[in-house]
Design a protein around this motif. Structure first.
Motif, mmCIF file in Angstrom:
data_model
loop_
_atom_site.group_PDB
_atom_site.id
_atom_site.type_symbol
_atom_site.label_atom_id
_atom_site.label_comp_id
_atom_site.label_asym_id
_atom_site.label_seq_id
_atom_site.Cartn_x
_atom_site.Cartn_y
_atom_site.Cartn_z
ATOM 1 N N ALA A 35 69.554 120.221 -31.044
ATOM 2 C CA ALA A 35 69.726 119.218 -29.987
ATOM 3 C C ALA A 35 68.385 118.976 -29.288
ATOM 4 O O ALA A 35 68.013 117.832 -28.992
ATOM 5 N N ALA A 36 67.630 120.055 -29.058
ATOM 6 C CA ALA A 36 66.315 119.907 -28.415
ATOM 7 C C ALA A 36 65.387 119.066 -29.295
ATOM 8 O O ALA A 36 64.689 118.172 -28.808
ATOM 9 N N ALA A 37 65.397 119.332 -30.598
ATOM 10 C CA ALA A 37 64.523 118.578 -31.521
ATOM 11 C C ALA A 37 64.916 117.111 -31.517
ATOM 12 O O ALA A 37 64.043 116.226 -31.513
ATOM 13 N N GLU A 38 66.209 116.857 -31.498
ATOM 14 C CA GLU A 38 66.666 115.466 -31.480
ATOM 15 C C GLU A 38 66.171 114.778 -30.197
ATOM 16 O O GLU A 38 65.686 113.645 -30.240
ATOM 17 N N GLY A 39 66.260 115.502 -29.069
ATOM 18 C CA GLY A 39 65.769 114.963 -27.801
ATOM 19 C C GLY A 39 64.285 114.634 -27.880
ATOM 20 O O GLY A 39 63.830 113.578 -27.416
ATOM 21 N N ALA A 40 63.512 115.534 -28.497
ATOM 22 C CA ALA A 40 62.065 115.298 -28.609
ATOM 23 C C ALA A 40 61.785 114.070 -29.470
ATOM 24 O O ALA A 40 60.957 113.222 -29.121
ATOM 25 N N LEU A 41 62.489 113.961 -30.583
ATOM 26 C CA LEU A 41 62.202 112.873 -31.524
ATOM 27 C C LEU A 41 62.670 111.513 -31.008
ATOM 28 O O LEU A 41 62.100 110.484 -31.360
ATOM 29 N N THR A 42 63.731 111.520 -30.186
ATOM 30 C CA THR A 42 64.268 110.229 -29.740
ATOM 31 C C THR A 42 63.813 109.865 -28.322
ATOM 32 O O THR A 42 64.038 108.748 -27.882
ATOM 33 N N GLY A 43 63.189 110.816 -27.617
ATOM 34 C CA GLY A 43 62.734 110.541 -26.249
ATOM 35 C C GLY A 43 61.385 109.831 -26.252
ATOM 36 O O GLY A 43 60.881 109.408 -27.296
ATOM 37 N N GLY B 136 71.657 120.587 -41.300
ATOM 38 C CA GLY B 136 71.337 120.039 -39.976
ATOM 39 C C GLY B 136 72.400 119.056 -39.497
ATOM 40 O O GLY B 136 73.144 118.488 -40.305
ATOM 41 N N ILE B 137 72.470 118.854 -38.167
ATOM 42 C CA ILE B 137 73.454 117.913 -37.609
ATOM 43 C C ILE B 137 73.023 116.488 -37.981
ATOM 44 O O ILE B 137 71.823 116.198 -38.081
ATOM 45 N N ILE C 273 64.492 119.159 -23.331
ATOM 46 C CA ILE C 273 65.170 120.128 -22.460
ATOM 47 C C ILE C 273 66.552 119.594 -22.058
ATOM 48 O O ILE C 273 67.555 120.306 -22.124
ATOM 49 N N LEU C 274 66.586 118.303 -21.677
ATOM 50 C CA LEU C 274 67.861 117.718 -21.232
ATOM 51 C C LEU C 274 68.878 117.696 -22.364
ATOM 52 O O LEU C 274 70.058 117.969 -22.168
ATOM 53 N N SER C 275 68.400 117.394 -23.549
ATOM 54 C CA SER C 275 69.304 117.303 -24.692
ATOM 55 C C SER C 275 69.893 118.689 -25.016
ATOM 56 O O SER C 275 71.103 118.817 -25.257
ATOM 57 N N ALA C 276 69.050 119.730 -24.986
ATOM 58 C CA ALA C 276 69.546 121.090 -25.254
ATOM 59 C C ALA C 276 70.479 121.542 -24.127
ATOM 60 O O ALA C 276 71.519 122.163 -24.377
#
Ligand code: PMP
Length: 405
Positions: free
Chosen positions: A277-285, A68-69, A49-52
């Motif tokens: 961005a949300a997916a990146e947050g999930a994968l790296t959090g 993808g980014i 959520i924070l990343s998005a």
């Protein structure tokens, strides 16, 4: 109205239809229990959520590269290394709108008209329709011994010179079983020898119970990713309970990813940068979100299995993972569509007919809900099917009246 022959042959997604039906009944105030859902009740991980939100705050919401980014692709490379023990590069990754679009793009990229794609029953409802949508022919292989575990003996007669790919989903939607590592090994060796693509739909791969693990197909290939026939599909929908974020990905050779990127570029350009961005947050959090979800599912599964075991006539093969189980209700009705409709109408419980997954006589029940819904849902099904139960029950003010199938 005139539509193409192909489009008119594509069936509606039964699971999406049931979701809509359940939502309509709820809007009318009916106390529906949804045991059909393919999504859990959790909130998205805070890191997602924070990343998005951080990306949204920049106001800079534009197209991204089609595949993808790069920061998300790097996170997927790391995920693959950590969870599959497989070294890949960013050029082996393409991000799509959910595993569903990833699979469709992949099939579009691989399949020539009239090519055959093998699918093991019970199967996820979308595979046969997607194969038809790329002018391929779905070939269904059903385990001969009546279990949910296919063998090479079941597979081999279905293979022909037209076989282009085999799709494997383990842990399996709808049965919840994990295919034994020995079978995955045989499949990898067989496909690499025959030059057939092995598509591993790993969307539930970490949602497994009782300390079991799900064997990665990569473990059994000696070939470099550029030469191997193994292709992996994965995503955040099921692992993190982030179904609405619509991010999935494919891991394949650079050559295949490049062609898939052309296909995706001409159809959807890219997936939304916010959701990436949300997916990146999930994968790296913090990864505890997966374990929390896994534990909830395992607990719910235990409750459901305990109740089903005490249900006369229902045969159950306890699931090793996923959100689902697929009990055999043939003692009550061999026609699963009729049975599922009956349960919705009489007991206000949503179930998905096994026929949709190539397993007639069974019902797919989801435990990706609350313990209360699991318990009451199975109780209501029992009430509706057991000839010794009272003819009427009350749910609050609402009277449910049972009559026979
Ligand atoms: N594969 C399987 C086996 C599934 O169950 C689902 C979702 N129900 C998908 C793929 C699609 O997942 P996504 O939400 O990432 O499109």
């Amino acid at each position: 109205m005139s539509v193409s022959k192909l489009a008119s042959s594509i069936l509606e997604s039964p699971t999406l239809r049931l979701n809509e039906e359940a939502a309509k009944l709820r809007e009318r105030g009916e106390a529906v229990i949804h045991l059909g859902a393919g999504e859990p009740k959790n909130k998205a991980p805070i890191s997602a959520i924070l990343s998005a939100a951080a990306r949204l705050n920049t106001g800079d919401i534009k197209y991204t590269p089609t595949d993808g980014i790069s920061s998300l692709k790097k996170a997927i490379v790391r995920y693959t290394e950590e969870n599959y023990d497989k070294i890949i590069g960013p050029d082996n990754v393409i991000v799509s709108q959910g595993a569903k679009q990833a699979l469709f793009n992949l099939l579009y990229t691989l399949v020539n008209p009239q090519d055959e794609v093998i699918v093991f029953a019970p199967y996820w409802v979308s595979y046969p329709e997607m194969i038809k949508m790329v002018y391929g022919i779905p070939v269904i292989v059903t385990p001969e011994d009546g279990t949910f575990y296919p063998t090479m003996k079941d597979l081999e007669p279905a293979v022909s010179s037209y076989t282009r790919a085999i799709i494997v989903n383990s842990p399996n939607n709808p049965s919840g079983v994990i295919y034994p590592p020995g079978f995955i090994q045989q499949l990898v060796e067989f496909c690499e020898m025959k030059g057939i693509y092995l598509i591993m739909d790993d969307i539930y791969h970490k949602l497994v119970f009782d300390g079991k693990t799900c064997a990665s197909a990569y473990k059994f290939t000696t070939k470099d990713i550029e030469l191997s026939k193994v292709i992996v599909i994965n995503g955040i929908s099921k692992l993190y309970g982030m179904t609405g974020f619509r991010i999935g990905w494919t891991i394949a050779s650079r050559q295949l990813v490049a062609v898939m990127t052309n296909v995706q570029g001409q159809t959807s350009t890219c997936t939304s940068i916010l959701l990436q961005a949300a997916a990146e947050g999930a994968l790296t959090g913090l990864q505890s979100a997966i374990e929390t979800l896994r534990l909830t599912l395992e607990n719910n599964r235990n409750v459901m299995i305990q109740q089903l075991r005490a249900f006369n006539g229902v045969k159950i093969n306890p699931p090793d993972g996923t959100y689902y189980c697929l009990p055999d209700f043939r003692a009550y009705n061999k026609n699963s569509v009729e049975l599922s409709n009956f349960l919705l109408k009489k007991a206000l419980v949503v179930t998905v007919p096994g026929k949709e997954f190539g397993m007639e006589g069974h019902l797919r029940l989801s435990y990706a809900t609350t313990v209360k819904d699991v318990t009451q849902g199975i109780e209501r099904i029992k009430w509706a099917l057991d000839p010794t139960s009272p003819n009427e029950i009350y749910i609050g003010e609402r009277k449910l009246v049972r009559d026979w199938l």
